[in-house]
Enzyme design. Sequence first.
Site, PDB file in Angstrom:
ATOM      1  N   LYS A 154       0.733  -1.266  -0.111  1.00  0.00           N
ATOM      2  CA  LYS A 154      -0.034  -0.194  -0.052  1.00  0.00           C
ATOM      3  C   LYS A 154       0.939   1.137   0.012  1.00  0.00           C
ATOM      4  CE  LYS A 154      -2.406  -0.916   3.776  1.00  0.00           C
ATOM      5  NZ  LYS A 154      -2.094  -2.315   4.241  1.00  0.00           N
ATOM      6  N   ARG A 200     -10.377   0.730   8.752  1.00  0.00           N
ATOM      7  CA  ARG A 200      -9.995  -0.481   8.986  1.00  0.00           C
ATOM      8  C   ARG A 200     -11.073  -1.414   9.752  1.00  0.00           C
ATOM      9  NH1 ARG A 200      -3.883   0.115   8.947  1.00  0.00           N
ATOM     10  NH2 ARG A 200      -2.756  -1.715   9.219  1.00  0.00           N
ATOM     11  N   ARG A 202      11.554  -5.968   6.367  1.00  0.00           N
ATOM     12  CA  ARG A 202      11.523  -4.544   5.824  1.00  0.00           C
ATOM     13  C   ARG A 202      12.323  -3.564   6.923  1.00  0.00           C
ATOM     14  NH1 ARG A 202       5.394  -2.474   5.051  1.00  0.00           N
ATOM     15  NH2 ARG A 202       5.073  -2.884   7.332  1.00  0.00           N
ATOM     16  N   ARG A 207      10.676  -1.472  12.264  1.00  0.00           N
ATOM     17  CA  ARG A 207       9.579  -1.530  13.181  1.00  0.00           C
ATOM     18  C   ARG A 207       9.198  -2.399  14.293  1.00  0.00           C
ATOM     19  NH1 ARG A 207       4.948   0.149   9.108  1.00  0.00           N
ATOM     20  NH2 ARG A 207       3.603  -0.977  10.479  1.00  0.00           N
ATOM     21  N   ARG A 244      -1.240  -9.083  13.283  1.00  0.00           N
ATOM     22  CA  ARG A 244      -1.863  -8.091  12.340  1.00  0.00           C
ATOM     23  C   ARG A 244      -2.724  -8.545  11.180  1.00  0.00           C
ATOM     24  NH1 ARG A 244       3.624  -5.104  11.077  1.00  0.00           N
ATOM     25  NH2 ARG A 244       2.209  -3.488   9.727  1.00  0.00           N
TER      26      ARG A 244
HETATM   27  P1  AMP Z   1       0.227   0.171   9.373  1.00  0.00           P
HETATM   28  O1  AMP Z   1       1.380   1.110   9.089  1.00  0.00           O
HETATM   29  O2  AMP Z   1      -0.936   0.694   8.515  1.00  0.00           O
HETATM   30  O3  AMP Z   1       0.496  -1.201   9.278  1.00  0.00           O
HETATM   31  O4  AMP Z   1      -0.409   0.518  10.929  1.00  0.00           O
HETATM   32  C1  AMP Z   1       0.428   0.179  11.946  1.00  0.00           C
HETATM   33  C2  AMP Z   1      -0.507   0.038  13.137  1.00  0.00           C
HETATM   34  O5  AMP Z   1      -1.136   1.234  13.384  1.00  0.00           O
HETATM   35  C3  AMP Z   1      -1.657  -1.024  13.310  1.00  0.00           C
HETATM   36  O6  AMP Z   1      -1.006  -2.262  13.308  1.00  0.00           O
HETATM   37  C4  AMP Z   1      -2.768  -0.470  14.132  1.00  0.00           C
HETATM   38  O7  AMP Z   1      -2.110  -1.158  15.374  1.00  0.00           O
HETATM   39  C5  AMP Z   1      -2.529   0.819  13.992  1.00  0.00           C
HETATM   40  N1  AMP Z   1      -3.383   1.488  13.009  1.00  0.00           N
HETATM   41  C6  AMP Z   1      -3.101   2.150  11.717  1.00  0.00           C
HETATM   42  N2  AMP Z   1      -4.192   2.467  10.972  1.00  0.00           N
HETATM   43  C7  AMP Z   1      -5.327   1.891  11.720  1.00  0.00           C
HETATM   44  C8  AMP Z   1      -6.536   2.116  11.844  1.00  0.00           C
HETATM   45  N3  AMP Z   1      -7.232   2.671  10.696  1.00  0.00           N
HETATM   46  N4  AMP Z   1      -7.569   1.408  12.845  1.00  0.00           N
HETATM   47  C9  AMP Z   1      -7.031   0.866  13.924  1.00  0.00           C
HETATM   48  N5  AMP Z   1      -5.592   0.905  14.147  1.00  0.00           N
HETATM   49  C10 AMP Z   1      -4.813   1.252  13.064  1.00  0.00           C
END
Ligand code: AMP
Length: 215
Positions: free
Chosen positions: A13, A88, A127, A160, A171
């Site tokens: 993404k 999400r 990553r 990360r 996740r």
């Molecule tokens: P990402 O970088 O998009 O994979 O997001 C990293 C982490 O941020 C996720 O595993 C969640 O803990 C949190 N997170 C990001 N976006 C959301 C969302 N829309 N709703 C809930 N948690 C989120």
Amino acid sequence: MRVVLMGPPGAGKGTQAEQLVNRFQMKHLSSGDIFRQTRASGSDLAAKLAEYMDAGKLIPDEIVVEMMAKAIASADGPSGLLLDGFPRTVAQAEALDKQLAEANTPLDAVVLLTCDDETIIARITGRRSCPSCGKVYHVTFMPPASEGVCDACGSELIQRDDDTESVVSQRLDAYRAQTEPVLAYYKENTELKMIEADGRDDPKAVCQEIAEALA
Ligand code: AMP
């Protein structure tokens, strides 16, 4: 144009968002980036966000909806918006629809990037990212010129906290249980253009495919 970019973690993404915003002059809003910045700021919310993020769990809807509503309100201009990682959950999607309807700027399209678990795990565990400029690398598929050092700004690359194998599986579980229903929610909306692309294909070809479908 307002677009939601969906897909499991590691589907690509971030890479697609970067290319699409250049092509379509949209503002890119990544909820994950917004939460990582808030977390790094050491605000009152930081410890709470870290608890969920490090466990690979979704942050509660009330927090997400409030923060993203503010970010969208201050970002959406005439040129458009690309939402990456938000919504999400179905509750988040409903709140987003409500906010956009009130502003008379509904969504135009939802892009889904698909990917299999094996590829996701290989991509995420390899990553590495730059804590200063945000550039993302992969130890095997896209290594920096000098190991562990950002090509763009020379900072030391980091992994990360949530990019480890055990957190990735959590996740993925969260994606299946809470985010896949969002796709069904969007499929019911016949006004929306639904675009699906294979996140394992060459990123440039995937971007081209999505861009043609959006145009
Ligand atoms: P990402 O970088 O998009 O994979 O997001 C990293 C982490 O941020 C996720 O595993 C969640 O803990 C949190 N997170 C990001 N976006 C959301 C969302 N829309 N709703 C809930 N948690 C989120």
